[in-house]
Write a protein that holds these residues in place. Structure first.
Motif, short mmCIF file in Angstrom:
data_model
loop_
_atom_site.label_atom_id
_atom_site.label_comp_id
_atom_site.label_asym_id
_atom_site.label_seq_id
_atom_site.Cartn_x
_atom_site.Cartn_y
_atom_site.Cartn_z
N HIS A 137 0.75 -1.12 -0.02
CA HIS A 137 -0.01 0.04 0.09
C HIS A 137 0.91 1.27 -0.05
O HIS A 137 0.44 2.24 -0.58
CB HIS A 137 -1.02 0.16 1.22
N GLN A 138 2.07 1.41 0.77
CA GLN A 138 2.93 2.51 0.95
C GLN A 138 3.73 2.53 -0.49
O GLN A 138 4.20 3.72 -0.95
CB GLN A 138 3.89 2.16 2.09
N PHE A 139 4.26 1.43 -0.93
CA PHE A 139 5.18 1.49 -2.20
C PHE A 139 4.79 0.51 -3.04
O PHE A 139 4.03 -0.43 -3.14
CB PHE A 139 6.69 1.26 -1.66
N GLN A 140 5.50 0.53 -4.34
CA GLN A 140 5.26 -0.36 -5.42
C GLN A 140 6.27 -1.65 -5.10
O GLN A 140 7.51 -1.38 -5.33
CB GLN A 140 5.58 0.22 -6.53
N ILE A 141 5.79 -2.72 -4.57
CA ILE A 141 6.67 -4.00 -4.46
C ILE A 141 6.56 -5.07 -5.23
O ILE A 141 5.35 -5.17 -5.79
CB ILE A 141 6.75 -4.18 -2.85
N LYS A 142 7.49 -5.95 -5.23
CA LYS A 142 6.94 -7.29 -5.80
C LYS A 142 7.52 -8.41 -4.87
O LYS A 142 8.66 -8.53 -4.71
CB LYS A 142 7.83 -7.42 -7.15
N ASP A 143 6.51 -9.40 -4.68
CA ASP A 143 6.93 -10.40 -3.72
C ASP A 143 7.52 -11.59 -4.53
O ASP A 143 6.57 -12.18 -5.57
CB ASP A 143 5.59 -10.91 -3.05
N LEU A 144 8.61 -12.01 -4.11
CA LEU A 144 9.34 -13.11 -4.92
C LEU A 144 9.18 -14.25 -4.03
O LEU A 144 9.84 -15.33 -4.83
CB LEU A 144 10.88 -12.63 -5.07
N GLY A 145 8.35 -14.40 -3.16
CA GLY A 145 8.07 -15.76 -2.36
C GLY A 145 9.26 -16.30 -1.55
O GLY A 145 9.79 -15.32 -0.75
N LEU A 146 9.37 -17.36 -1.39
CA LEU A 146 10.53 -17.94 -0.37
C LEU A 146 11.77 -17.49 -0.72
O LEU A 146 12.13 -17.43 -2.19
CB LEU A 146 10.33 -19.52 -0.52
N LEU A 147 12.63 -17.23 0.14
CA LEU A 147 14.14 -16.57 -0.16
C LEU A 147 14.86 -17.74 -0.98
O LEU A 147 15.03 -18.56 -0.13
CB LEU A 147 14.75 -16.03 1.14
#
Length: 358
Positions: free
Chosen positions: A92-102
Motif C-alpha cells: 500500500h505504501q510502495f510499489q513492491i514485488k513479492d518473490l516468495g520464499l527466499l
C-alpha cells in the motif's frame, strides 16, 4: 541534470527545482531509506541500534524481522499472519514485488534442509570462472602457495591494472560466505595501486581453487547452541615490507560461523604477545557488537568465550600488573580486561593445532 535544450535563453543561467529525489543522484539512496524507515517505524517497527538496516516488530511471543539493502528486502518471523499484514502494508505504501520464499539475496544462494540453512555463492563463483575463461582450467587444492613470496616490488607491472582490481574485487565479495579465501584476498588488496604479473598469477590461482570448491559455504545449523564464542590468532611480523602483523579472528554461535576477519595491523608490535593482545581486543569488539545484535532478537546472552593460543597475552588480559609488557600498548586495547571483569567475556587457552582462527 541539465536544463532541456531550447529552454534557456542566451546569457541566462537557470536551474531545476526538484520536487523529489531522482534515481541516480547522490542523495537518492539516503532519501529512499529515510522514507522507507519512517513508514516502518510508523507501523510499530523498531530500528536496530546494532544494524540500522534491521527492523524488528515484537508483540507478546511473536517476533518479525525485516532486513533491507537499498531496495531489496528480506522478511522473516514466527507468525505468518503478521508477515502477510506487513506485505500488504508495504504494498500500500510502495510499489513492491513479492518473490516468495527466499532463494537468492544479493547473489547469495539460500538452501534449506532439516539440518539448517546453507548459504553459498556457487553461481557467482561460476561466473568468475566463466568471465576469466578458466572453466576448463586445472583446479588447485589451495588458494595460495604455502611459501609464497608476494611483495609490491617484484615482477613486471600490468599494462591494465583495472583487470586485476576487478578480479580481486569480485573475490572480495566471495568472502561473505568463504572464510577460506579471506587471507589471500586481503593480501591481494595491498597491491591494488601497482599490481604486477606475479600478483595476477596468484589471483588466478584463487580462481583455480574456486573450481575445486564452488559448493563451499556456511551452514547455519538448526541444532546449534546459542552460546557465542570466538577464536583469534596472529601471524607476527609477517609482512616482509612493513613488518606489521596480520591478525585473524572468527566468531561462532554454537557450531554456526557468524563472522570472520583478516587484517594487517597498523602498528608494529614489539612481541607476539602484544600482537595477540591487540587481536583479542578486536575480537572482543566484534563479540560485543554480536551480543547487542542477539539481544535485540530476544536471544539469551551468555558470557562469550574467547579462545587464544598465547599464554602471555591471556595473562596480560587477566592480570593488570603486567606493567613492563603493557605500558606502551594503547589504552583502548585494555577494554578486554573490562569485558572480563564485568563477566561478558571469558578467555580460554586453546592449543595451536585446535586454533580455528589460524
Amino acid at each position: 541534470m541539465q536544463v532541456p535544450p531550447g529552454f534557456r535563453r542566451k546569457g541566462e543561467n537557470r536551474v531545476c527545482h526538484l520536487h523529489k529525489s531522482l534515481y541516480g543522484l547522490k542523495q537518492a539512496s539516503r532519501s529512499w531509506f529515510t522514507t522507507f524507515s519512517t513508514s516502518l517505524i510508523n507501523a510499530g517497527f523498531v530500528q536496530s541500534k546494532a544494524d540500522y538496516s534491521m527492523f524488528t516488530y515484537k508483540r507478546e511471543n511473536f517476533l518479525t524481522i525485516l532486513l533491507v539493502y537499498v531496495d531489496d528486502i528480506v522478511i522473516t518471523g514466527n507468525d505468518p499472519t503478521i508477515i502477510t499484514i506487513l506485505k500488504q502494508y508495504l504494498a500500500h505504501q510502495f510499489q513492491i514485488k513479492d518473490l516468495g520464499l527466499l532463494k537468492y539475496f544479493l547473489g547469495i544462494e539460500v538452501e534449506r534442509s532439516p539440518t539448517g540453512i546453507f548459504l553459498n555463492l556457487r553461481k557467482y563463483s561460476l561466473e568468475i570462472l566463466s568471465d576469466t575463461g578458466m572453466l576448463a582450467c586445472k583446479p588447485a587444492s589451495t588458494p595460495i602457495e604455502v611459501s609464497h613470496q608476494l611483495n609490491p616490488n617484484t615482477g613486471e607491472l600490468l599494462a591494465d591494472p583495472s583487470t586485476y582490481g576487478r578480479l580481486v574485487g569480485r573475490q572480495l565479495y566471495l568472502t561473505v560466505t568463504r572464510s577460506d579465501i579471506t587471507y589471500v584476498v586481503t593480501l591481494f588488496s595491498q597491491f591494488m595501486s601497482a599490481p604486477r604479473d606475479m600478483h595476477w598469477q596468484a589471483a588466478l590461482r584463487v580462481v583455480r581453487y574456486l573450481k575445486n570448491s564452488t559448493d563451499l559455504g556456511i551452514l547455519l545449523s538448526t541444532h546449534s547452541s546459542l552460546k557465542l564464542h570466538a577464536y583469534c590468532d596472529v601471524d607476527w611480523a609477517s609482512c616482509p615490507t612493513t613488518r606489521c602483523t596480520t591478525t585473524r579472528y572468527c566468531t561462532f554461535l554454537g557450531t554456526s560461523s557468524l563472522s570472520w576477519r583478516t587484517k594487517k595491523q597498523t602498528t608494529v608490535s614489539r612481541s607476539s604477545s602484544e600482537a595477540q593482545y591487540r587481536v583479542m581486543a578486536n575480537a572482543a569488539s566484534e563479540i560485543t557488537w554480536l551480543q547487542l545484535l542477539l539481544s535485540e532478537l530476544d536471544i539469551p546472552i551468555h558470557p562469550a568465550q574467547l579462545h587464544c593460543d598465547n599464554q602471555a597475552s591471556l595473562h596480560i588480559a587477566n592480570n593488570p600488573v603486567f606493567h613492563e609488557r603493557t605500558k606502551h600498548v594503547e589504552i583502548d586495547y585494555h577494554f578486554v580486561r573490562e569485558k572480563i571483569n564485568d563477566g561478558t567475556l571469558h578467555t580460554t587457552f586453546v592449543p595451536s593445532n585446535q586454533q580455528l582462527g589460524n
